[in-house]
Motif scaffolding. Structure first.
Motif, short mmCIF file in Angstrom:
data_model
loop_
_atom_site.label_atom_id
_atom_site.label_comp_id
_atom_site.label_asym_id
_atom_site.label_seq_id
_atom_site.Cartn_x
_atom_site.Cartn_y
_atom_site.Cartn_z
N GLY A 40 0.91 -1.21 0.07
CA GLY A 40 0.00 -0.08 -0.05
C GLY A 40 0.82 1.35 0.11
O GLY A 40 0.29 2.39 0.06
N GLY A 41 2.23 1.17 -0.11
CA GLY A 41 2.95 2.38 -0.16
C GLY A 41 2.82 3.39 1.16
O GLY A 41 2.76 2.72 2.33
N GLY A 42 2.40 4.32 1.03
CA GLY A 42 2.12 5.58 2.17
C GLY A 42 1.39 4.75 3.19
O GLY A 42 1.60 4.97 4.31
N SER A 43 0.30 4.22 2.62
CA SER A 43 -0.88 3.82 3.87
C SER A 43 -0.16 2.73 4.55
O SER A 43 -0.87 2.52 5.66
CB SER A 43 -1.91 3.15 3.07
N PHE A 44 0.50 2.00 3.98
CA PHE A 44 1.20 0.97 5.10
C PHE A 44 1.94 1.46 6.24
O PHE A 44 2.19 0.83 7.34
CB PHE A 44 2.51 0.12 4.37
N MET A 45 2.12 2.87 6.19
CA MET A 45 2.86 3.44 7.63
C MET A 45 1.70 3.53 8.65
O MET A 45 2.14 3.33 9.91
CB MET A 45 3.24 5.03 7.24
N ILE A 46 0.49 3.31 8.53
CA ILE A 46 -0.62 3.31 9.51
C ILE A 46 -0.32 1.90 10.09
O ILE A 46 -0.41 1.84 11.49
CB ILE A 46 -1.84 3.48 9.06
N PRO A 47 -0.31 0.70 9.34
CA PRO A 47 -0.25 -0.53 10.33
C PRO A 47 1.21 -0.62 10.81
O PRO A 47 1.42 -1.24 11.80
CB PRO A 47 -0.64 -1.38 9.25
N TYR A 48 2.01 -0.08 10.14
CA TYR A 48 3.46 -0.12 10.62
C TYR A 48 3.53 0.68 12.02
O TYR A 48 4.30 0.05 13.04
CB TYR A 48 4.34 0.67 9.55
N ILE A 49 3.09 1.91 12.14
CA ILE A 49 3.06 2.48 13.46
C ILE A 49 2.45 1.81 14.29
O ILE A 49 2.77 1.60 15.74
CB ILE A 49 2.75 3.98 13.03
N VAL A 50 1.08 1.44 14.01
CA VAL A 50 0.44 0.54 15.14
C VAL A 50 1.23 -0.87 15.66
O VAL A 50 1.19 -0.93 16.76
CB VAL A 50 -0.89 0.05 14.45
N ALA A 216 -5.73 -0.91 0.71
CA ALA A 216 -4.94 -1.92 1.41
C ALA A 216 -5.03 -1.93 3.00
O ALA A 216 -4.77 -3.07 3.64
CB ALA A 216 -3.26 -1.61 1.45
N LEU A 217 -5.56 -0.97 3.74
CA LEU A 217 -5.91 -0.92 5.12
C LEU A 217 -6.77 -1.97 5.31
O LEU A 217 -7.05 -2.41 6.48
CB LEU A 217 -6.11 0.40 5.60
N GLY A 218 -7.77 -2.51 4.46
CA GLY A 218 -8.62 -3.21 4.72
C GLY A 218 -8.16 -4.79 4.53
O GLY A 218 -9.16 -5.82 4.81
N ASP A 219 -7.09 -5.06 4.07
CA ASP A 219 -6.59 -6.51 3.91
C ASP A 219 -5.55 -6.82 5.28
O ASP A 219 -4.63 -6.06 5.58
CB ASP A 219 -5.44 -6.29 2.75
N ASN A 221 -3.66 -9.32 5.34
CA ASN A 221 -2.28 -9.48 5.09
C ASN A 221 -1.34 -8.30 5.15
O ASN A 221 -0.36 -8.52 5.45
CB ASN A 221 -2.23 -10.14 3.59
N VAL A 222 -2.12 -7.27 4.88
CA VAL A 222 -1.15 -5.99 5.01
C VAL A 222 -0.54 -5.72 6.50
O VAL A 222 0.32 -5.32 6.86
CB VAL A 222 -1.81 -4.73 4.41
N TRP A 223 -1.45 -5.97 7.27
CA TRP A 223 -1.58 -5.79 8.88
C TRP A 223 -0.31 -6.83 9.24
O TRP A 223 0.39 -6.75 10.14
CB TRP A 223 -2.60 -5.80 9.57
N LEU A 224 -0.66 -7.99 8.68
CA LEU A 224 0.40 -9.21 9.14
C LEU A 224 1.82 -8.86 8.57
O LEU A 224 2.71 -9.03 9.44
CB LEU A 224 -0.24 -10.42 8.73
N ALA A 225 1.92 -8.22 7.52
CA ALA A 225 3.10 -7.89 6.93
C ALA A 225 3.76 -6.80 7.92
O ALA A 225 4.87 -6.87 7.81
CB ALA A 225 2.80 -7.40 5.61
N ALA A 226 3.01 -5.89 8.32
CA ALA A 226 3.73 -4.79 9.46
C ALA A 226 4.03 -5.51 10.52
O ALA A 226 5.09 -5.09 11.18
CB ALA A 226 2.43 -3.71 9.65
N PHE A 227 3.35 -6.48 11.18
CA PHE A 227 3.80 -7.22 12.38
C PHE A 227 4.84 -7.77 11.89
O PHE A 227 5.90 -7.87 12.94
CB PHE A 227 2.54 -8.17 12.76
N GLY A 228 4.81 -8.75 11.04
CA GLY A 228 6.30 -9.29 10.52
C GLY A 228 7.50 -8.34 10.36
O GLY A 228 8.48 -8.76 10.84
N GLN A 229 7.28 -7.27 9.78
CA GLN A 229 8.36 -6.48 9.62
C GLN A 229 8.94 -6.09 10.93
O GLN A 229 10.09 -5.83 11.22
CB GLN A 229 7.95 -5.17 8.69
N ILE A 230 8.06 -5.49 12.02
CA ILE A 230 8.58 -5.24 13.23
C ILE A 230 9.06 -6.28 14.11
O ILE A 230 10.18 -6.06 14.68
CB ILE A 230 7.33 -4.78 14.11
N VAL A 231 8.73 -7.48 13.93
CA VAL A 231 9.38 -8.80 14.50
C VAL A 231 10.95 -8.95 14.09
O VAL A 231 11.84 -9.05 14.65
CB VAL A 231 8.57 -10.11 14.29
#
Length: 492
Positions: A40-50, A216-219, A221-231
């Motif tokens: 999602g590009g820029g929108s990914f920053m929201i699940p990433y920050i969360v 992308a925020l409704g997907d 998998n995007v949130w799981l990708a954000a969690f995975g990146q932080i891990v």
């Protein structure tokens, strides 16, 4: 037999540099840009920050509190909580050690590319050069019987350097190296980003970060990708933060330090992505290749795409290329020594082996395992190890730690430790996150990783994963059953 000398950081700066150095690794440089772009590009920053607050900082605080309270190795900490939990500690440490054995190999490839980058020896086809001239890669397991000399030498040098650092006193070794390499890494990245912003087409690249795809925020998998990146980015569950925090002197500010480390790590990978995307934008303009075809992760980005970019830069590429590969080297080395420190500490504490001997033995065994990845089939085996250990075993280890410290251990004691040693207080919200929200998120990430790993694996991959599973069960049980030479080890 005398006790091993207890190590302690001589300053908070040494601890902070070591922690940030352990977090800033290959994942920041080549994994995050691809994850950002693909989700999602820029929108990914929201699940990433969360994810950063919900998962990253929350779990780092657990590791800080546990390490600071017990001031022991993870093996002895879990034994202290309940003696039947000790095998889980060795399970975690074995995962970390095995990850290090192939991580060193990737850093070794980078060492080769520092030399190659001076003359751009990869030529006009970096893809074929990497596969044929550097790795001499083959998909056949018969390649295990053929060593690639240049890769073997580079891997040996990385292990040797890591060993020399780990053999030294905590502050003279890890502390000093981190305080030298981390600032150099940041200066080089700053220079590369500034230069990249001046390139034609840079805006095509960096605008990807600031152009959100809100759908992308409704997907999930995007949130799981954000969690995975932080891990992966913060090296959660690898006992690094727990080990480093155990060396902290009294009066240290735990929550404050955790926030600085987490924000520094995330700030680095976002800032680095601006440079990465700007350079790829330049490549898209000069080569006519669509931007989406240039964005990749891992070795493909570092050793194939970027050499192509450097080829189009002319004389400037001869300067930027060595600096780029130096970034990867510095980030890799600080991560390698962090990964090994927890392993060495646990072995040294249980068996009363002095630091120098422990580091030497661990590094020798690690190098012997790494030889597998220096063969013609090494890159294939490395991919199997990475998929299994990162997507399956490590995430499961993080889940186990959530259960142990959230449910089995007296969690309120951790809250008290943090609040007594921080200017920022934590309370019931943090407790709810660790006990309920975090395990659910980690379990979801583990199920996704396990499903992907198993369903995409072929017969050979499944066989190797099965062997790794047996090793991850048997070896930790052996270490847990071995009698400790340190009689204090059994004192709860």
């Amino acid at each position: 037999m005398t006790k091993t000398k207890k190590q302690e950081w001589n300053s908070n700066l040494a601890f902070m540099m070591a922690m940030i150095g352990s977090a800033v690794g290959l994942g920041n440089i080549w994994r995050f840009p691809n994850v950002l772009y693909s989700n999602g590009g820029g929108s990914f920053m929201i699940p990433y920050i969360v994810s950063l607050f919900l998962l990253g900082i929350s779990f780092v605080l657990v590791e800080y509190a546990v390490g600071f309270k017990f001031k022991r190795s993870i093996a002895r900490i879990l034994f202290s909580i309940h003696q039947k939990l000790e095998p889980i500690a060795w399970f975690i440490l074995l995962i970390v050690f095995l990850i290090t054995t192939y991580y060193v190999c990737v850093v070794g490839w980078d060492l080769i590319y520092i030399v190659l980058s001076i003359t751009k020896a990869w030529g006009s086809n970096p893809d074929l050069y990497f596969a044929n001239n550097v790795l001499h890669a083959t998909d056949s397991l018969s390649g295990l019987f053929s060593i690639v000399p240049n890769v073997l030498v580079s891997v040996f040098l990385i292990w040797l350097f890591a060993c020399l650092i780990l053999r030294r006193d905590l502050n003279d070794g890890i502390g000093r190296v981190s305080q030298i390499l981390l600032p150099l890494l940041c200066l080089i990245v700053l220079g590369i980003v500034i230069f990249s912003l001046t390139l034609p087409g840079a805006s095509i690249g960096y605008m990807q970060i600031f152009t959100p795809d809100w759908s992308a925020l409704g997907d999930l998998n995007v949130w799981l990708a954000a969690f995975g990146q932080i891990v992966f980015s913060l090296s959660l569950g690898m006992a690094i933060a727990m080990t480093y925090a155990s060396y902290l002197p009294e009066g240290s500010k735990l929550v404050d330090n955790a926030l600085v480390v987490a924000f520094s790590n995330s700030g680095f990978e976002v800032f680095n992505s601006i440079g990465i995307f700007s350079i790829l934008g330049f490549m898209a303009v000069t080569s006519g290749i669509p931007f989406n075809e240039l964005v990749s992760e891992g070795t493909g980005l570092a050793f194939v795409v970027f050499p192509q970019v450097f080829n189009t830069m002319g004389s400037a590429g001869s300067i930027v290329a060595p600096l780029f590969f130096l970034c990867i080297l510095f980030a890799g080395i600080t991560s390698v020594i962090a990964l090994l420190e927890g392993v060495c500490y646990s072995i040294s504490e249980k068996f009363l082996i002095e630091r120098k001997k422990t580091a030497t033995v661990v590094c020798i065994i690690g190098f012997l395992i790494s030889v597998i990845f220096t063969t013609n089939a090494g890159s294939t085996i490395l991919g199997i190890f990475d998929a299994f250990l990162n997507n399956f075993a490590l995430v499961f280890a993080v889940f186990l730690e959530c259960i142990i410290f959230g449910w089995i251990y007296k969690f309120d004691d951790l809250i008290a430790i943090l609040n007594d040693n921080s200017s920022i207080q934590v309370g019931k919200t943090w407790k709810i996150v660790i006990k309920y929200i975090l395990p659910i998120c980690i379990l979801g990430l583990w199920i996704q990783g396990a499903y992907t790993t198993i369903t995409t694996a072929d017969t050979i991959s499944l066989s190797i994963m099965g062997l790794l599973t047996v090793i991850l069960i048997v070896v930790p049980l052996i270490f847990a059953k071995m009698t400790a030479r340190n009689k204090d080890y059994y004192k709860v």
